[in-house]
Design a protein around this motif. Structure first.
Motif, PDB file in Angstrom:
ATOM      1  N   THR A  94       0.775  -1.135  -0.131  1.00 14.44           N
ATOM      2  CA  THR A  94       0.106   0.008   0.062  1.00 14.44           C
ATOM      3  C   THR A  94       0.793   1.486  -0.034  1.00 14.44           C
ATOM      4  O   THR A  94       0.359   2.227   0.052  1.00 14.44           O
ATOM      5  CB  THR A  94      -0.885   0.020   1.099  1.00 14.44           C
ATOM      6  N   ASN A  95       2.120   1.072   0.138  1.00 12.88           N
ATOM      7  CA  ASN A  95       3.122   2.214   0.076  1.00 12.88           C
ATOM      8  C   ASN A  95       3.629   2.541  -1.482  1.00 12.88           C
ATOM      9  O   ASN A  95       3.999   1.434  -2.158  1.00 12.88           O
ATOM     10  CB  ASN A  95       4.117   2.009   0.993  1.00 12.88           C
ATOM     11  N   ASP A  96       3.500   3.746  -1.843  1.00 11.00           N
ATOM     12  CA  ASP A  96       3.979   3.768  -3.110  1.00 11.00           C
ATOM     13  C   ASP A  96       5.380   3.225  -3.575  1.00 11.00           C
ATOM     14  O   ASP A  96       5.525   2.683  -4.398  1.00 11.00           O
ATOM     15  CB  ASP A  96       3.584   5.234  -3.894  1.00 11.00           C
ATOM     16  N   GLY A  97       6.112   3.769  -2.693  1.00  7.01           N
ATOM     17  CA  GLY A  97       7.806   3.361  -2.835  1.00  7.01           C
ATOM     18  C   GLY A  97       8.094   2.044  -2.820  1.00  7.01           C
ATOM     19  O   GLY A  97       8.678   1.277  -3.605  1.00  7.01           O
ATOM     20  N   ASP A  98       7.402   1.336  -1.775  1.00  8.75           N
ATOM     21  CA  ASP A  98       7.520  -0.009  -1.430  1.00  8.75           C
ATOM     22  C   ASP A  98       7.056  -0.823  -2.867  1.00  8.75           C
ATOM     23  O   ASP A  98       7.580  -1.846  -3.260  1.00  8.75           O
ATOM     24  CB  ASP A  98       7.105  -0.782  -0.262  1.00  8.75           C
ATOM     25  N   ALA A  99       5.693  -0.528  -3.150  1.00  4.71           N
ATOM     26  CA  ALA A  99       5.246  -1.137  -4.164  1.00  4.71           C
ATOM     27  C   ALA A  99       6.014  -1.024  -5.414  1.00  4.71           C
ATOM     28  O   ALA A  99       6.032  -1.836  -6.366  1.00  4.71           O
ATOM     29  CB  ALA A  99       3.874  -0.573  -4.512  1.00  4.71           C
ATOM     30  N   ALA A 100       6.571   0.237  -6.010  1.00  4.43           N
ATOM     31  CA  ALA A 100       7.353   0.285  -7.102  1.00  4.43           C
ATOM     32  C   ALA A 100       8.563  -0.684  -6.958  1.00  4.43           C
ATOM     33  O   ALA A 100       9.035  -1.421  -8.060  1.00  4.43           O
ATOM     34  CB  ALA A 100       7.842   1.520  -6.972  1.00  4.43           C
ATOM     35  N   ARG A 101       9.043  -0.735  -5.902  1.00  2.00           N
ATOM     36  CA  ARG A 101      10.166  -1.766  -5.649  1.00  2.00           C
ATOM     37  C   ARG A 101       9.937  -3.214  -5.803  1.00  2.00           C
ATOM     38  O   ARG A 101      10.627  -4.249  -6.498  1.00  2.00           O
ATOM     39  CB  ARG A 101      10.880  -1.751  -4.355  1.00  2.00           C
ATOM     40  N   LEU A 102       8.577  -3.503  -5.112  1.00  2.00           N
ATOM     41  CA  LEU A 102       8.233  -4.908  -5.478  1.00  2.00           C
ATOM     42  C   LEU A 102       7.892  -5.562  -6.856  1.00  2.00           C
ATOM     43  O   LEU A 102       8.030  -6.509  -7.019  1.00  2.00           O
ATOM     44  CB  LEU A 102       6.929  -4.919  -4.411  1.00  2.00           C
ATOM     45  N   ALA A 103       7.610  -4.247  -7.605  1.00  2.00           N
ATOM     46  CA  ALA A 103       7.219  -4.628  -8.999  1.00  2.00           C
ATOM     47  C   ALA A 103       8.412  -4.610  -9.751  1.00  2.00           C
ATOM     48  O   ALA A 103       8.204  -5.340 -11.075  1.00  2.00           O
ATOM     49  CB  ALA A 103       6.344  -3.238  -9.659  1.00  2.00           C
ATOM     50  N   ASP A 104       9.481  -4.541  -9.296  1.00  2.00           N
ATOM     51  CA  ASP A 104      10.824  -4.431 -10.020  1.00  2.00           C
ATOM     52  C   ASP A 104      11.375  -5.722 -10.031  1.00  2.00           C
ATOM     53  O   ASP A 104      11.889  -6.161  -8.829  1.00  2.00           O
ATOM     54  CB  ASP A 104      11.643  -3.394  -9.544  1.00  2.00           C
ATOM     55  N   PRO A 105      11.412  -6.486 -11.188  1.00  4.86           N
ATOM     56  CA  PRO A 105      12.132  -7.675 -11.076  1.00  4.86           C
ATOM     57  C   PRO A 105      13.603  -7.820 -10.448  1.00  4.86           C
ATOM     58  O   PRO A 105      14.187  -8.691 -10.013  1.00  4.86           O
ATOM     59  CB  PRO A 105      12.050  -8.456 -12.729  1.00  4.86           C
ATOM     60  N   ASP A 106      14.333  -6.770 -10.788  1.00  6.27           N
ATOM     61  CA  ASP A 106      15.774  -6.634 -10.674  1.00  6.27           C
ATOM     62  C   ASP A 106      15.838  -6.439  -8.928  1.00  6.27           C
ATOM     63  O   ASP A 106      16.671  -7.022  -8.128  1.00  6.27           O
ATOM     64  CB  ASP A 106      16.467  -5.465 -11.055  1.00  6.27           C
ATOM     65  N   PHE A 107      14.727  -5.612  -8.181  1.00  4.90           N
ATOM     66  CA  PHE A 107      14.683  -5.663  -6.850  1.00  4.90           C
ATOM     67  C   PHE A 107      14.519  -7.200  -6.309  1.00  4.90           C
ATOM     68  O   PHE A 107      14.970  -7.515  -5.162  1.00  4.90           O
ATOM     69  CB  PHE A 107      13.589  -4.775  -6.561  1.00  4.90           C
ATOM     70  N   ARG A 108      13.524  -7.905  -6.963  1.00  9.30           N
ATOM     71  CA  ARG A 108      13.315  -9.394  -6.335  1.00  9.30           C
ATOM     72  C   ARG A 108      14.344 -10.190  -6.482  1.00  9.30           C
ATOM     73  O   ARG A 108      14.535 -10.989  -5.653  1.00  9.30           O
ATOM     74  CB  ARG A 108      12.084  -9.890  -7.098  1.00  9.30           C
ATOM     75  N   ASP A 109      15.410 -10.063  -7.498  1.00 13.43           N
ATOM     76  CA  ASP A 109      16.579 -10.591  -7.756  1.00 13.43           C
ATOM     77  C   ASP A 109      17.416 -10.362  -6.486  1.00 13.43           C
ATOM     78  O   ASP A 109      18.162 -11.042  -5.952  1.00 13.43           O
ATOM     79  CB  ASP A 109      17.325 -10.268  -8.839  1.00 13.43           C
ATOM     80  N   VAL A 110      17.663  -9.084  -6.108  1.00 12.48           N
ATOM     81  CA  VAL A 110      18.446  -8.384  -5.167  1.00 12.48           C
ATOM     82  C   VAL A 110      17.804  -9.263  -3.815  1.00 12.48           C
ATOM     83  O   VAL A 110      18.555  -9.961  -2.723  1.00 12.48           O
ATOM     84  CB  VAL A 110      18.428  -7.076  -4.784  1.00 12.48           C
TER      85      VAL A 110
END
Length: 378
Positions: free
Chosen positions: A329-345
């Motif tokens: 529900t947080n715009d910043g966290d959601a943007a990160r969660l949507a990023d495949p590179d972030f999930r790799d990290v």
């Protein structure tokens, strides 16, 4: 039972029972007769109880809170205790029995308040050692014997010492270890939804990334569920699956949500409660490693590691952690969660934390220093 839910404004006999239990626990001043109403005083008492017992402090009595309220009323000696296959006894009296047996040198495993087979075996061993019939039932004669004997284990929690020694004997190499990855929710239960994201889908993808990396290092990896439409096991079923697999570790994956869109950050949870000596020693260590690795490699707010008594953490026999990876529900966290590179990290952070559980202190690397290729090349 899973749909049970009592909250502010409810009335009736069940509320009277809840008020009575809270009063017995000293959490509610309910000496004067009055309506059987779930008022604000009850909600506050419920929140306090949930906080003390390692539950989510909602002020609502759901099925889990109701069960734990019932377990809290028992004191050692109130009832006979024994192992009942398929329907184990649970309560504060079982915690007291497990702690006492453990102090006397008998291996009950984790002090979790559930009278399982291991507690039954420890009780029979105790009874044999003191010349009582080894029937695995804790009755009057066994209560008396437990009360008069002094502890023989000092210098630390016995179950923690056993867990640390078992970890040492397992060795530092990952090949041959068994790890269960638990993507939360699933099937028709999609979890939290916000900002165009679906919790179940996010953790499915993350679980697959972790599974691939662990498999590449020689770890035998299992998922508690797949992406199928009917894949929505209960926490009890997930715990049973992990136990049956003989896993060394379990990681449960979730994302959080809140009515306040500013709420953000990552938190990791391990088994433990207000009762001294109930926390999983290796679980606590593992949670700290996971939390620190994720925080060191991302810009997520550090919401730290915390003890909880959620069913999955309580009923798994191995060290288990639950990761709440950001707020959908947080715009910043959601943007990160949507990023495949972030999930790799994040996947790499969790795999590195799994390796660090097994590394002796003299060989452990600094937080954030190890990389996946370091593990894969060993």
């Amino acid at each position: 039972m899973t749909s049970l839910r009592y909250q502010l404004g409810d009335t009736g006999p069940a509320i009277a029972e809840i008020r009575s239990k809270l009063t017995q626990l000293g959490l509610l001043d309910d000496t004067a007769p009055g309506p059987s109403t779930f008022d604000e005083d009850v909600a506050q008492a419920v929140r306090q109880f949930q906080q003390e017992r390692g539950l989510t402090a909602t002020g609502v009595v759901d099925a889990t809170t109701y069960r734990v309220l019932d377990e809290a009323r028992w004191r050692l000696g109130d009832r006979l205790l024994s192992y009942v296959v398929g329907n184990p006894q649970a309560g504060d009296d079982v915690i007291a029995l497990q702690r006492r047996l453990s102090e006397l040198g008998f291996d009950v495993g984790r002090v979790d308040g559930v009278f399982g087979a291991r507690t039954g075996d420890a009780l029979r061993d105790f009874q044999r050692n003191i010349g009582l019939p080894a029937d695995g039932t804790c009755g009057p004669s066994t209560f008396k014997a437990l009360g008069r004997l002094a502890p023989i284990v000092t210098g630390g929690r016995p179950e923690s010492l056993r867990a640390v020694e078992a970890l040492r004997q397992a060795g530092k190499r990952l090949p041959g270890k068994v790890v269960v990855i638990d993507p939360g929710h699933g099937g028709p239960d999609r979890g939290h939804r916000a900002n165009g994201l679906d919790e179940a889908a996010v953790v499915e993808d993350l679980a697959a990334r972790i599974e691939g990396r662990l498999t590449a290092t020689g770890v035998q990896t299992y998922l508690t569920r797949g992406p199928g439409a009917d894949a929505s096991p209960s926490e009890a079923e997930r715990a049973a699956f992990a136990n049956d697999s003989g896993a060394n570790l379990l990681v449960s994956l979730h994302v959080d949500a809140h009515a306040n869109p500013d709420a953000s950050g990552v938190a990791t949870y391990f088994y433990g409660s207000h009762e001294p000596g109930t926390a999983s020693a290796i679980g606590e260590q593992f949670a700290g490693l996971v939390q620190r690795e994720i925080v060191a490699r991302t810009d997520l707010v550090d919401c730290r590691a915390h003890p909880k008594t959620w069913d999955l953490l309580r009923h798994t026999r191995m060290a288990a952690v639950r990761v709440e990876l950001g707020y959908i529900t947080n715009d910043g966290d959601a943007a990160r969660l949507a990023d495949p590179d972030f999930r790799d990290v994040v996947a790499e952070a969790i795999v590195v934390a799994i390796q660090r559980v097994y590394l002796p202190s003299g060989e452990d690397a600094a937080t954030g220093a190890l990389r996946f290729h370091d593990l894969a090349s060993n």
